[in-house]
Design a protein around this motif. Structure first.
Motif, PDB file in Angstrom:
ATOM      1  N   UNK A 492       0.804  -1.207   0.000  1.00 12.75           N
ATOM      2  CA  UNK A 492       0.000   0.000   0.000  1.00 12.75           C
ATOM      3  C   UNK A 492       0.840   1.261   0.000  1.00 12.75           C
ATOM      4  N   UNK A 493       0.281   2.378  -0.492  1.00 10.04           N
ATOM      5  CA  UNK A 493       1.061   3.629  -0.570  1.00 10.04           C
ATOM      6  C   UNK A 493       1.466   4.176   0.784  1.00 10.04           C
ATOM      7  N   UNK A 494       0.703   3.846   1.843  1.00 14.19           N
ATOM      8  CA  UNK A 494       1.032   4.348   3.174  1.00 14.19           C
ATOM      9  C   UNK A 494       1.829   3.345   3.997  1.00 14.19           C
ATOM     10  N   UNK A 495       2.167   2.210   3.377  1.00 13.57           N
ATOM     11  CA  UNK A 495       2.920   1.174   4.090  1.00 13.57           C
ATOM     12  C   UNK A 495       4.412   1.371   3.872  1.00 13.57           C
ATOM     13  N   UNK A 496       5.217   1.257   4.926  1.00 17.23           N
ATOM     14  CA  UNK A 496       6.680   1.380   4.735  1.00 17.23           C
ATOM     15  C   UNK A 496       7.177   0.315   3.763  1.00 17.23           C
ATOM     16  N   UNK A 497       8.251   0.633   3.054  1.00 16.41           N
ATOM     17  CA  UNK A 497       8.819  -0.328   2.116  1.00 16.41           C
ATOM     18  C   UNK A 497       9.346  -1.524   2.900  1.00 16.41           C
ATOM     19  N   UNK A 498       8.852  -2.731   2.598  1.00 16.03           N
ATOM     20  CA  UNK A 498       9.319  -3.915   3.336  1.00 16.03           C
ATOM     21  C   UNK A 498      10.686  -4.372   2.827  1.00 16.03           C
ATOM     22  N   UNK A 499      11.209  -5.378   3.490  1.00 17.54           N
ATOM     23  CA  UNK A 499      12.445  -6.011   3.026  1.00 17.54           C
ATOM     24  C   UNK A 499      12.095  -7.046   1.947  1.00 17.54           C
ATOM     25  N   UNK A 500      13.044  -7.282   1.043  1.00 18.01           N
ATOM     26  CA  UNK A 500      12.856  -8.260  -0.021  1.00 18.01           C
ATOM     27  C   UNK A 500      14.049  -9.203  -0.058  1.00 18.01           C
ATOM     28  N   UNK A 501      13.784 -10.451  -0.457  1.00 21.67           N
ATOM     29  CA  UNK A 501      14.843 -11.420  -0.703  1.00 21.67           C
ATOM     30  C   UNK A 501      14.780 -11.846  -2.167  1.00 21.67           C
ATOM     31  N   UNK A 502      15.940 -11.952  -2.790  1.00 16.21           N
ATOM     32  CA  UNK A 502      16.035 -12.384  -4.182  1.00 16.21           C
ATOM     33  C   UNK A 502      16.960 -13.589  -4.232  1.00 16.21           C
ATOM     34  N   UNK A 503      16.480 -14.688  -4.845  1.00 15.44           N
ATOM     35  CA  UNK A 503      17.266 -15.900  -5.013  1.00 15.44           C
ATOM     36  C   UNK A 503      17.503 -16.129  -6.505  1.00 15.44           C
ATOM     37  N   UNK A 504      18.685 -16.554  -6.860  1.00 13.56           N
ATOM     38  CA  UNK A 504      19.014 -16.900  -8.242  1.00 13.56           C
ATOM     39  C   UNK A 504      18.884 -18.411  -8.408  1.00 13.56           C
ATOM     40  N   UNK A 505      18.343 -18.850  -9.535  1.00 12.01           N
ATOM     41  CA  UNK A 505      18.147 -20.278  -9.754  1.00 12.01           C
ATOM     42  C   UNK A 505      18.443 -20.683 -11.179  1.00 12.01           C
ATOM     43  N   UNK A 506      18.882 -21.924 -11.351  1.00 14.88           N
ATOM     44  CA  UNK A 506      19.069 -22.525 -12.669  1.00 14.88           C
ATOM     45  C   UNK A 506      18.972 -24.035 -12.516  1.00 14.88           C
ATOM     46  N   UNK A 507      18.362 -24.662 -13.470  1.00 14.05           N
ATOM     47  CA  UNK A 507      18.247 -26.136 -13.516  1.00 14.05           C
ATOM     48  C   UNK A 507      17.712 -26.709 -12.210  1.00 14.05           C
ATOM     49  N   UNK A 508      16.754 -26.011 -11.597  1.00 14.25           N
ATOM     50  CA  UNK A 508      16.136 -26.512 -10.381  1.00 14.25           C
ATOM     51  C   UNK A 508      16.909 -26.250  -9.106  1.00 14.25           C
ATOM     52  N   UNK A 509      18.079 -25.595  -9.169  1.00 10.57           N
ATOM     53  CA  UNK A 509      18.880 -25.269  -7.988  1.00 10.57           C
ATOM     54  C   UNK A 509      18.767 -23.780  -7.698  1.00 10.57           C
ATOM     55  N   UNK A 510      18.727 -23.416  -6.406  1.00  8.53           N
ATOM     56  CA  UNK A 510      18.553 -22.017  -6.010  1.00  8.53           C
ATOM     57  C   UNK A 510      19.679 -21.589  -5.079  1.00  8.53           C
ATOM     58  N   UNK A 511      20.037 -20.327  -5.201  1.00 11.09           N
ATOM     59  CA  UNK A 511      21.116 -19.766  -4.384  1.00 11.09           C
ATOM     60  C   UNK A 511      20.601 -19.382  -3.007  1.00 11.09           C
ATOM     61  N   UNK A 512      21.520 -18.963  -2.156  1.00  8.97           N
ATOM     62  CA  UNK A 512      21.136 -18.337  -0.889  1.00  8.97           C
ATOM     63  C   UNK A 512      20.476 -16.996  -1.202  1.00  8.97           C
ATOM     64  N   UNK A 513      19.573 -16.516  -0.342  1.00  7.79           N
ATOM     65  CA  UNK A 513      18.881 -15.255  -0.638  1.00  7.79           C
ATOM     66  C   UNK A 513      19.782 -14.041  -0.401  1.00  7.79           C
ATOM     67  N   UNK A 514      19.542 -13.015  -1.196  1.00  8.32           N
ATOM     68  CA  UNK A 514      20.169 -11.707  -0.981  1.00  8.32           C
ATOM     69  C   UNK A 514      19.061 -10.749  -0.562  1.00  8.32           C
ATOM     70  N   UNK A 515      19.276 -10.008   0.550  1.00  9.04           N
ATOM     71  CA  UNK A 515      18.217  -9.177   1.125  1.00  9.04           C
ATOM     72  C   UNK A 515      18.421  -7.715   0.779  1.00  9.04           C
ATOM     73  N   UNK A 516      17.286  -7.042   0.589  1.00  7.62           N
ATOM     74  CA  UNK A 516      17.357  -5.617   0.274  1.00  7.62           C
ATOM     75  C   UNK A 516      17.707  -4.786   1.499  1.00  7.62           C
ATOM     76  N   UNK A 517      17.185  -5.146   2.675  1.00 10.05           N
ATOM     77  CA  UNK A 517      17.459  -4.332   3.853  1.00 10.05           C
ATOM     78  C   UNK A 517      18.934  -4.397   4.230  1.00 10.05           C
TER      79      UNK A 517
END
Length: 633
Positions: A492-517
């Motif tokens: 929502x527009x009045x909600x503080x920006x939350x933290x995000x995690x991004x994981x990289x994946x290939x061939x069914x394998x995923x990396x550890x998450x990288x966090x925005x905060x």
């Protein structure tokens, strides 16, 4: 043009390598086939509806179908190929009245009950409810009702057991399908089942002879009638199967079948049984020989050949004797199972699961080597194709074992592109892991939050999974993408920006998450000032040999600064969160490399150095070729 320039960095390297060009071409072909399937979707739907309404394609509807095909970019030849399997009807053919179809679940249950009744009685199962009652397919409802009542009366005289309960269930089905409903609907459902049963055998016969011969047609027609069909429906089934394979139905006279079947619950008395002909011994000798050949062919895994021998045995005997029927049923079962296995092979090959396909093909070669696939390919041809692809993938995995770094990963990915279920390649990639993305950022953009990140340095096609982290620590999926940004409209527009995690994946394998905060708590990297060391060519071919980091030294460089971090890549050689060690080329040669910590994961970078008088100048930037992400192993 702009799109081609934007994709240049991504596909340029693939076009320079012959193997990767082949894989790219194969992927393009698959995507083109998918688009073709979507292009034909409207035409196929219109054809299916016409066949449902009229029983074929009326001539006065073909012009409209051609126009629909042309509007979808389908040329005349492709249109003719698409509709050739359907019967063309005269113009003005009236639409068939819509009739409710038999419930498929009920039909399957009846078939299962009939088979179980055969097992309990130790006899060949009845092929239909009408066969159970001893009636021909064209029996009237009053006749069916009378036969049902007589059968029910005799069944009530039996002691209560599983067989009596099974017959009660079947008689209830007789009431529902043949007395209270139109018996023709049940026979139509039976015809669809017989069509599926005969399809593999008809395909095999057409493959061998390039036509539906009179002998095959007569045998298939007899077989369709033995499965409970009337003559008209049996002929319609064979006409449909002939159209599917682009052949004509032969014009041959076929003996009429008996109009009444002997009821199994009323066996003939000894005085009523027909006397055996004096020629019976010679006839037995005649049909026993092809029947023995049929059994031998079945044991050798050639059910189509066995089917031919059974047909010859039946022709010599002049009737379907119990011994012939038993072998015929076994042959039919093997051919039906082969058709099912071929469908599994097609699905496995389509999904590039070639190890699974090879296992299924080996089973086909053992049990049904002469049953062809849908496109007419033999088991041997398909095995040769699959094994060739498996050998290519094995060669790439072997080459990857002799390589390191990005080249090793690329070879493993190419192997998986050919054989998606190549476990050795998948295990090797799992050891390498996937490098996580870096510098995850989140910012407001209108009423949404835009999340961006730096891409994973790992080779191959990388997908990114983005998660929104709530105040309670719970995560919620935002989406999966192949680009390095995503828009989250769920904040929502009045909600503080939350933290995000991004994981990289290939061939069914995923990396550890990288966090925005975590990234935004740290200050952005300061602008770097280039030094004389930045004019050196970077180190290349970084790889680990145990706990020793090795690389190819650039010309003119005698010192390097090795920098490592466990949590993220080092931005500069003097990154305060990183560890570093300077090494000379002489020390490198003595040690055979540079010892690095055994902890994993580990982000490694090598910065070039030069001397300015007595002062050491370290390069300010480190290109991707001089970086390595070690996941472990």
């Amino acid at each position: 043009m702009l799109a081609l320039l934007a994709a240049h960095d991504q596909v340029g390297q693939e076009l320079l390598d012959a193997r990767r060009r082949g894989l790219l071409a194969e992927r393009v072909r698959r995507e083109r086939d998918d688009r073709d399937g979507q292009r034909f979707a409207d035409l196929d739907a219109a054809v299916a509806r016409l066949v449902q309404r009229f029983g074929g394609l009326p001539e006065d509807k073909l012009a409209g179908l051609r126009q629909l095909a042309a509007e979808r970019g389908i040329d005349a030849d492709a249109f003719a190929l698409r509709v050739r399997r359907y019967k063309v009807l005269p113009a003005g053919t009236p639409a068939r009245p819509d009739r409710p179809a038999v419930d498929p679940d009920l039909f399957r249950q009846v078939r299962a009950d009939l088979d179980e009744l055969g097992r309990l009685s130790g006899e060949t199962p009845p092929t239909s409810l009408l066969t159970l009652l001893g009636l021909p397919p064209g029996a009237e409802r009053d006749e069916i009702r009378q036969a049902r009542d007589e059968f029910a009366a005799r069944n009530r005289e039996r002691r209560p057991d599983r067989r009596r309960a099974l017959v009660d269930d079947l008689l209830a089905a007789v009431t529902a399908l043949l007395v209270d409903a139109d018996p023709a609907l049940y026979l139509d459902a039976l015809a669809a089942d017989v069509t599926a049963r005969l399809r593999p055998a008809v395909a095999a016969a057409v493959l061998v002879e390039d036509a539906l011969t009179p002998r095959h047609y007569t045998n298939f027609l007899t077989e369709a009638e033995e499965h409970g069909l009337d003559r008209g429906r049996a002929e319609a089934v064979l006409a449909e199967l002939a159209r599917e394979h682009g052949v004509d139905v032969p014009d041959v006279p076929v003996r009429a079948r008996p109009t009444r079947l002997a009821r199994p619950s009323q066996p003939l008395r000894p005085a009523q049984r027909p006397q055996q002909s004096r020629t019976a011994p010679s006839r037995a000798t005649q049909w026993l020989e092809p029947l023995a050949r049929a059994r031998a062919a079945l044991r050798a895994g050639r059910p189509v050949e066995a089917h031919e021998q059974v047909a010859e045995a039946r022709e010599r005997a002049g009737e379907l004797l119990p011994a012939i029927r038993a072998v015929a049923d076994e042959v039919e079962q093997v051919i039906r199972e082969a058709g099912s296995r071929w469908r599994q092979v097609e699905a496995a090959v389509s999904g590039r699961n070639l190890r699974t396909a090879a296992r299924l093909l080996d089973e086909l070669a053992r049990d049904a080597a002469d049953v062809p696939g849908r496109d007419g390919r033999s088991v041997a041809e398909e095995i040769a194709t699959v094994r060739e692809q498996l050998a290519r993938a094995d060669e790439m995995v072997a080459a990857a074992g002799r390589s390191h770094g990005a080249q090793r990963e690329s070879l493993l990915l190419e192997a998986l592109e050919i054989v998606a279920d190549h476990q050795a390649a998948r295990d090797a990639l799992a050891v390498t892991g996937v490098a996580p993305p870096t510098r995850v950022r989140a910012r407001r953009a209108g009423r949404a939050v835009v999340v961006t990140w730096q891409p994973s340095p790992s080779a191959g096609t990388i997908r990114y999974r983005v998660l929104r982290i709530g105040p309670d620590g719970a995560s919620r999926a935002v989406g999966v993408t192949q680009v390095t940004s995503i828009e989250d409209g769920g904040v929502g527009p009045d909600t503080p920006i939350p933290a995000y995690e991004v994981l990289a994946g290939r061939s069914g394998l995923w990396s550890a998450p990288a966090r925005s905060d975590a990234a935004q708590l740290a200050s952005d990297p300061v602008s770097v000032v280039l030094t004389a060391a930045d004019r050196l060519a970077p180190a290349t071919d970084l790889h680990l040999a145990g706990d020793l980091l090795r690389w190819t030294w650039p010309p003119g460089c005698t010192e390097m600064m090795v920098v490592w971090r466990a949590d993220a890549p080092a931005h500069t050689a003097d990154d305060p969160a990183a560890h570093r060690r300077k090494v000379t080329n002489a020390r490198y040669d003595v040690d055979g490399g540079v010892p690095v910590p055994a902890e994993r994961p580990l982000h490694l970078a090598v910065f070039g150095c030069v001397r300015d008088g007595g002062r050491l100048l370290v390069a300010s930037v480190c290109p991707p070729s001089a970086r390595l992400w070690a996941a472990g192993g």
